[in-house]
Design a protein around this motif. Structure first.
Motif, PDB file in Angstrom:
ATOM      1  N   ILE A 195      -3.242  -4.901 -23.547  1.00 34.07           N
ATOM      2  CA  ILE A 195      -4.484  -4.461 -22.635  1.00 34.07           C
ATOM      3  C   ILE A 195      -3.627  -2.437 -22.039  1.00 34.07           C
ATOM      4  O   ILE A 195      -2.397  -2.621 -21.922  1.00 34.07           O
ATOM      5  N   SER A 196      -4.679  -2.065 -21.194  1.00 33.10           N
ATOM      6  CA  SER A 196      -4.625  -0.550 -21.350  1.00 33.10           C
ATOM      7  C   SER A 196      -4.552  -0.747 -20.116  1.00 33.10           C
ATOM      8  O   SER A 196      -5.070  -1.343 -19.736  1.00 33.10           O
ATOM      9  N   PRO A 197      -3.671   0.457 -19.570  1.00 33.98           N
ATOM     10  CA  PRO A 197      -3.594  -0.254 -17.443  1.00 33.98           C
ATOM     11  C   PRO A 197      -4.751   1.205 -17.024  1.00 33.98           C
ATOM     12  O   PRO A 197      -5.560   1.671 -18.283  1.00 33.98           O
ATOM     13  N   ARG A 198      -5.100   1.334 -16.462  1.00 34.41           N
ATOM     14  CA  ARG A 198      -5.631   1.790 -15.129  1.00 34.41           C
ATOM     15  C   ARG A 198      -4.902   3.171 -14.577  1.00 34.41           C
ATOM     16  O   ARG A 198      -3.968   2.557 -14.081  1.00 34.41           O
ATOM     17  N   LEU A 199      -5.381   4.142 -13.901  1.00 32.40           N
ATOM     18  CA  LEU A 199      -5.015   4.851 -13.214  1.00 32.40           C
ATOM     19  C   LEU A 199      -4.356   4.103 -11.653  1.00 32.40           C
ATOM     20  O   LEU A 199      -2.976   4.234 -11.386  1.00 32.40           O
ATOM     21  N   ARG A 200      -4.693   3.088 -11.420  1.00 28.93           N
ATOM     22  CA  ARG A 200      -4.971   2.392 -10.339  1.00 28.93           C
ATOM     23  C   ARG A 200      -3.045   1.338 -10.606  1.00 28.93           C
ATOM     24  O   ARG A 200      -2.709   1.508  -9.597  1.00 28.93           O
ATOM     25  N   SER A 201      -2.971   1.165 -11.395  1.00 26.26           N
ATOM     26  CA  SER A 201      -1.932   0.033 -11.807  1.00 26.26           C
ATOM     27  C   SER A 201      -0.813   1.778 -11.880  1.00 26.26           C
ATOM     28  O   SER A 201       0.881   0.450 -11.844  1.00 26.26           O
ATOM     29  N   TYR A 202      -0.372   2.991 -12.117  1.00 20.33           N
ATOM     30  CA  TYR A 202       0.833   2.863 -12.021  1.00 20.33           C
ATOM     31  C   TYR A 202       1.132   3.744 -10.396  1.00 20.33           C
ATOM     32  O   TYR A 202       2.041   3.955 -10.075  1.00 20.33           O
ATOM     33  N   GLY A 203      -0.101   3.843  -9.501  1.00 18.73           N
ATOM     34  CA  GLY A 203       0.170   3.616  -7.607  1.00 18.73           C
ATOM     35  C   GLY A 203       1.406   3.295  -7.433  1.00 18.73           C
ATOM     36  O   GLY A 203       2.016   3.666  -6.839  1.00 18.73           O
ATOM     37  N   PRO A 204       1.740   1.644  -7.012  1.00 17.57           N
ATOM     38  CA  PRO A 204       2.483   1.010  -6.873  1.00 17.57           C
ATOM     39  C   PRO A 204       3.988   1.702  -6.961  1.00 17.57           C
ATOM     40  O   PRO A 204       4.785   1.726  -5.900  1.00 17.57           O
ATOM     41  N   ALA A 205       4.123   1.250  -8.217  1.00 18.50           N
ATOM     42  CA  ALA A 205       5.415   2.063  -8.710  1.00 18.50           C
ATOM     43  C   ALA A 205       5.853   3.316  -8.262  1.00 18.50           C
ATOM     44  O   ALA A 205       6.417   4.196  -7.538  1.00 18.50           O
ATOM     45  N   LEU A 206       4.728   4.358  -8.418  1.00 17.63           N
ATOM     46  CA  LEU A 206       5.056   5.517  -8.453  1.00 17.63           C
ATOM     47  C   LEU A 206       4.941   6.554  -6.408  1.00 17.63           C
ATOM     48  O   LEU A 206       5.974   6.784  -6.588  1.00 17.63           O
ATOM     49  N   PHE A 207       4.137   5.598  -5.707  1.00 18.08           N
ATOM     50  CA  PHE A 207       4.342   5.479  -4.268  1.00 18.08           C
ATOM     51  C   PHE A 207       5.624   4.992  -4.047  1.00 18.08           C
ATOM     52  O   PHE A 207       6.108   5.639  -3.122  1.00 18.08           O
ATOM     53  N   VAL A 208       6.092   3.885  -4.554  1.00 17.73           N
ATOM     54  CA  VAL A 208       7.900   3.696  -3.880  1.00 17.73           C
ATOM     55  C   VAL A 208       8.300   4.520  -3.893  1.00 17.73           C
ATOM     56  O   VAL A 208       9.294   4.771  -3.848  1.00 17.73           O
ATOM     57  N   PHE A 209       8.442   5.342  -5.283  1.00 22.44           N
ATOM     58  CA  PHE A 209       9.640   5.926  -5.678  1.00 22.44           C
ATOM     59  C   PHE A 209       9.813   7.142  -4.784  1.00 22.44           C
ATOM     60  O   PHE A 209      10.215   7.977  -4.727  1.00 22.44           O
ATOM     61  N   CYS A 210       8.581   7.755  -4.489  1.00 19.68           N
ATOM     62  CA  CYS A 210       8.189   9.381  -3.901  1.00 19.68           C
ATOM     63  C   CYS A 210       8.639   8.822  -2.804  1.00 19.68           C
ATOM     64  O   CYS A 210       9.495   9.161  -1.658  1.00 19.68           O
ATOM     65  N   ARG A 211       8.486   7.357  -1.908  1.00 16.34           N
ATOM     66  CA  ARG A 211       8.386   7.162  -0.473  1.00 16.34           C
ATOM     67  C   ARG A 211      10.253   6.725  -0.278  1.00 16.34           C
ATOM     68  O   ARG A 211      10.267   7.211   0.727  1.00 16.34           O
ATOM     69  N   LYS A 212      10.729   6.580  -1.436  1.00 15.19           N
ATOM     70  CA  LYS A 212      12.374   6.273  -1.037  1.00 15.19           C
ATOM     71  C   LYS A 212      12.780   7.122  -1.827  1.00 15.19           C
ATOM     72  O   LYS A 212      14.665   7.662  -1.642  1.00 15.19           O
ATOM     73  N   ASN A 213      12.129   8.555  -2.250  1.00 16.54           N
ATOM     74  CA  ASN A 213      13.132  10.138  -2.410  1.00 16.54           C
ATOM     75  C   ASN A 213      13.325  10.311  -3.493  1.00 16.54           C
ATOM     76  O   ASN A 213      14.455  11.003  -3.651  1.00 16.54           O
ATOM     77  N   ASP A 214      12.950   8.940  -4.325  1.00 18.08           N
ATOM     78  CA  ASP A 214      13.921   8.903  -5.699  1.00 18.08           C
ATOM     79  C   ASP A 214      12.760   9.696  -6.707  1.00 18.08           C
ATOM     80  O   ASP A 214      11.907   9.089  -7.293  1.00 18.08           O
ATOM     81  N   ALA A 215      13.530  10.948  -6.548  1.00 12.63           N
ATOM     82  CA  ALA A 215      12.532  11.960  -6.955  1.00 12.63           C
ATOM     83  C   ALA A 215      12.074  11.720  -9.373  1.00 12.63           C
ATOM     84  O   ALA A 215      11.283  11.421  -9.967  1.00 12.63           O
ATOM     85  N   GLU A 216      13.724  11.902  -9.828  1.00 12.68           N
ATOM     86  CA  GLU A 216      13.149  11.314 -11.023  1.00 12.68           C
ATOM     87  C   GLU A 216      12.178  10.009 -12.008  1.00 12.68           C
ATOM     88  O   GLU A 216      11.988   9.969 -12.896  1.00 12.68           O
ATOM     89  N   LYS A 217      12.435   9.152 -11.286  1.00 12.92           N
ATOM     90  CA  LYS A 217      11.805   7.783 -10.852  1.00 12.92           C
ATOM     91  C   LYS A 217      10.415   8.307 -11.050  1.00 12.92           C
ATOM     92  O   LYS A 217       9.767   7.979 -12.161  1.00 12.92           O
ATOM     93  N   ALA A 218      10.349   8.849  -9.832  1.00 13.73           N
ATOM     94  CA  ALA A 218       9.039   9.280  -9.832  1.00 13.73           C
ATOM     95  C   ALA A 218       8.325  10.001 -10.882  1.00 13.73           C
ATOM     96  O   ALA A 218       6.777   9.972 -11.222  1.00 13.73           O
ATOM     97  N   TYR A 219       9.010  10.921 -11.493  1.00 12.60           N
ATOM     98  CA  TYR A 219       8.777  12.008 -12.539  1.00 12.60           C
ATOM     99  C   TYR A 219       8.328  11.061 -13.845  1.00 12.60           C
ATOM    100  O   TYR A 219       7.873  11.169 -14.431  1.00 12.60           O
ATOM    101  N   GLU A 220       9.217  10.024 -13.915  1.00  8.64           N
ATOM    102  CA  GLU A 220       9.298   9.150 -14.927  1.00  8.64           C
ATOM    103  C   GLU A 220       8.181   8.537 -15.087  1.00  8.64           C
ATOM    104  O   GLU A 220       7.300   8.608 -17.117  1.00  8.64           O
ATOM    105  N   VAL A 221       7.648   7.776 -13.606  1.00 10.30           N
ATOM    106  CA  VAL A 221       6.073   7.774 -13.916  1.00 10.30           C
ATOM    107  C   VAL A 221       4.833   8.735 -14.047  1.00 10.30           C
ATOM    108  O   VAL A 221       4.148   7.898 -15.058  1.00 10.30           O
ATOM    109  N   GLU A 222       4.768   9.543 -13.855  1.00  8.71           N
ATOM    110  CA  GLU A 222       4.439  10.210 -14.053  1.00  8.71           C
ATOM    111  C   GLU A 222       4.064  10.900 -15.647  1.00  8.71           C
ATOM    112  O   GLU A 222       3.213  11.377 -16.494  1.00  8.71           O
ATOM    113  N   GLU A 223       4.945  10.965 -16.329  1.00  6.60           N
ATOM    114  CA  GLU A 223       5.653  11.061 -17.853  1.00  6.60           C
ATOM    115  C   GLU A 223       4.369   9.913 -18.678  1.00  6.60           C
ATOM    116  O   GLU A 223       4.041  10.530 -19.070  1.00  6.60           O
ATOM    117  N   HIS A 224       4.808   8.427 -17.751  1.00  3.11           N
ATOM    118  CA  HIS A 224       4.579   7.736 -18.571  1.00  3.11           C
ATOM    119  C   HIS A 224       2.898   7.945 -18.456  1.00  3.11           C
ATOM    120  O   HIS A 224       2.282   7.443 -19.965  1.00  3.11           O
TER     121      HIS A 224
END
Length: 564
Positions: A133-162
């Protein structure tokens, strides 16, 4: 009355004939519709105890209901219960050898995000390939927003890279979250990057995004970063190469930023700092790709040899500053009984453009249309003159005029006179956001008021985030109100003296026009409205007119041109 009772009886009989699985689905749909979480959980537990056969629809419905309930639940114990039961349902689904769908993964990722478990939310998305199955843009939101909220920049950048690797273009909520975490973590190079991505993604920013941008520029780190010794020539070349409005070379200048809410005059002048905004074009590489894309699509739909002949002809005729959609002009307001192709309207456009530029425009007309027009003696003089002047190109039988005038305007980087909204599916193939930016910069609209021609030139500036050669920034907040953020190191944002929007408050770029001009009026338009100007009969030979204020170099904008 009898018919109503009969229908009611039929529904009761139908419901009685439902098998247990169908009854379960019917009851579950009712719970979902009513947002009845407790009832849905009770149904699920009863179905499990009865060994009912559940499918992906049942599980997805349950998981969707559970994940959506989190936003409405404030009580911590209730939230924990929702999470616990949600994960239990997901485990049951996998244990039943039912493959999850994108909706399943996104719902469970939201459950994980509610636990601040961004790692699990991201891992769920990365395992989607295992289930084909292929992800959609909404599939990444939960992980991305958690990392951003926790100021875990490197993991947020990893999600964006994916996300980028999977071919997704981030939208404002995702970019704003990354912008905020970058600012809070002191990653100034990332802040710059995400401002550029935001510029590419939206026209006006949301108020919440504006607050993030203001916060960065007013921070100590925002004031400290920047280059004092930049190469002005290199910066200017970068702006021109990019089509205007940004250079992309990093922070310029040093010192405290001044941020204010400002308005922009119809000519594009910021009422706070006095700088002019650009009307942004697509860059050189984009223009080349655009022309190639138009040609490729045209040759898929046209007789290839015909369009290639046009391309070769255009390579030898590059002097045009305007292309004209002849059919669109000729048939303007002709939808009445005696209406037909109005050649005098088209001639008015041709003559007006010639007066403005001292160059003949390129009129595109179908050969069948030209043959029909030539049968009327009064038309022959116009058409023969246009042919003699090289102002007319007739498209061959079986062709679509649209490809020809569009390709000419793109290839020659000239303006296009047409009221065509270009919403047909053939234009959608070119990419909507990209195509809209090109249209804003190149389309000239027209109207006839009591037989008098009025041309509406492209707006004098683009409503999009702009970065100037001096290092200042302008961020649009509201198109209708014309509100912008003005961000500048060099000037205070105290309310300056009123800036006139008349001709004497700005320069006129005469790049496309001759020195000898006659007085006339023309209309400038922007998103905020219209204004008419009177142009003097002579302009100085140095190319600019600045009655008040000092001369200022700026990229040419068609709506600042004198009419003729």
């Amino acid at each position: 009355m009898g018919l109503t009772n009969q229908n009611s009886e039929n529904k009761k009989k139908k419901k009685k004939n439902l098998n247990p699985e169908s009854e379960f689905r019917f009851a579950l749909d009712t719970c979902s519709k009513n947002k009845d979480l407790i009832g849905a959980l009770s149904l699920f537990e009863r179905a499990v105890s009865q060994n009912l056969t559940l499918n992906s629809y049942h599980f997805n419905n349950l998981l969707y209901l559970f994940s959506n309930s989190l936003s409405e639940t404030l009580d911590p114990s209730s939230k924990n219960s929702i999470l616990e039961n949600g994960f239990k349902i997901f485990d049951r689904m996998l244990g039943s050898n039912i493959n999850p769908t994108e909706a399943t993964i996104t719902a469970v990722a939201r459950l994980a995000a509610a636990k601040d478990d961004g790692d699990f939310a991201f891992e769920l998305v990365k395992t989607m390939g295992k289930y084909n199955i292929s992800p959609r843009l909404r599939s990444y939101g939960p992980a991305l927003f958690v990392f951003c909220r926790k100021n875990d920049a490197e993991k947020a950048y990893e999600v964006e890279e994916h996300m980028v690797f999977m071919g997704f273009n981030l939208e404002e909520p995702e970019i704003a979250a990354l912008l905020k975490v970058s600012a809070e973590c002191g990653r100034e190079e990332k802040v710059y990057l995400y401002l550029q991505k935001l510029r590419n993604s939206v026209r006006c920013v949301m108020e919440s995004t504006a607050e993030i941008i203001e916060g960065w520029f007013l921070s100590k780190l925002g004031s400290d970063v920047g280059n004092l010794n930049w190469d002005a020539g290199r910066i200017k070349d970068a702006v021109l190469k990019n089509g205007g409005g940004w250079h992309g070379q990093g922070w310029l200048g040093e010192g405290k930023w001044e941020v204010c809410r400002s308005n922009v005059s119809l000519e594009g002048r910021c009422c706070c700092c006095g700088e002019y905004l650009d009307c942004i074009d697509i860059d050189r590489l984009e223009t080349q790709k655009f022309a190639e894309s138009v040609a490729s699509l045209a040759m898929q739909r046209e007789l290839k040899s015909n369009f290639k002949d046009f391309q070769k002809w255009l390579d030898d005729h590059t002097e045009y500053e305007f292309a004209v959609d002849g059919a669109n002009v000729g048939f303007y307001q002709q939808n009445f009984a005696e209406g037909g192709f109005n050649l005098s309207q088209l001639n008015s456009v041709v003559q007006e453009l010639y007066k403005r530029t001292q160059k003949w425009p390129l009129v595109i007309l179908h050969t069948k249309r030209v043959r029909a027009l030539m049968e009327v003696p009064s038309n022959q003089q116009f058409l023969e003159e246009w042919k003699a002047r090289g102002a007319l190109y007739t498209t061959p039988n079986g062709s679509n005029d649209d490809w020809y005038w569009l390709y000419a305007a793109v290839k020659l980087k000239c303006l296009l006179v047409t009221n065509d909204e270009m919403r047909d599916h053939i234009f959608e193939l070119l990419g909507r956001n990209f195509f809209l930016k090109w249209k804003e910069r190149h389309q000239v609209r027209f109207t006839f008021v009591k037989c008098a021609l009025r041309l509406q030139m492209p707006p004098s500036f683009s409503t999009v985030i702009q970065e100037s050669e001096k290092g200042s920034w302008h961020v649009p907040l509201d198109v209708e109100c014309g509100t912008w953020l003005c961000i500048n190191r060099q000037k205070s944002c105290e309310n300056p003296k009123e800036i006139s929007v008349g001709l004497d408050s700005h320069e006129i770029d005469r790049k496309a026009f001759s020195d000898q001009t006659s007085a006339s009026s023309f209309t400038v338009t922007s998103e905020c409205g219209f204004r008419s100007f009177s142009v003097p009969s002579q302009l100085p030979v140095n190319g600019t007119l600045a009655v008040n204020g000092k001369r200022k170099d700026r990229s040419p904008s068609p709506s600042n041109f004198p009419p003729h």
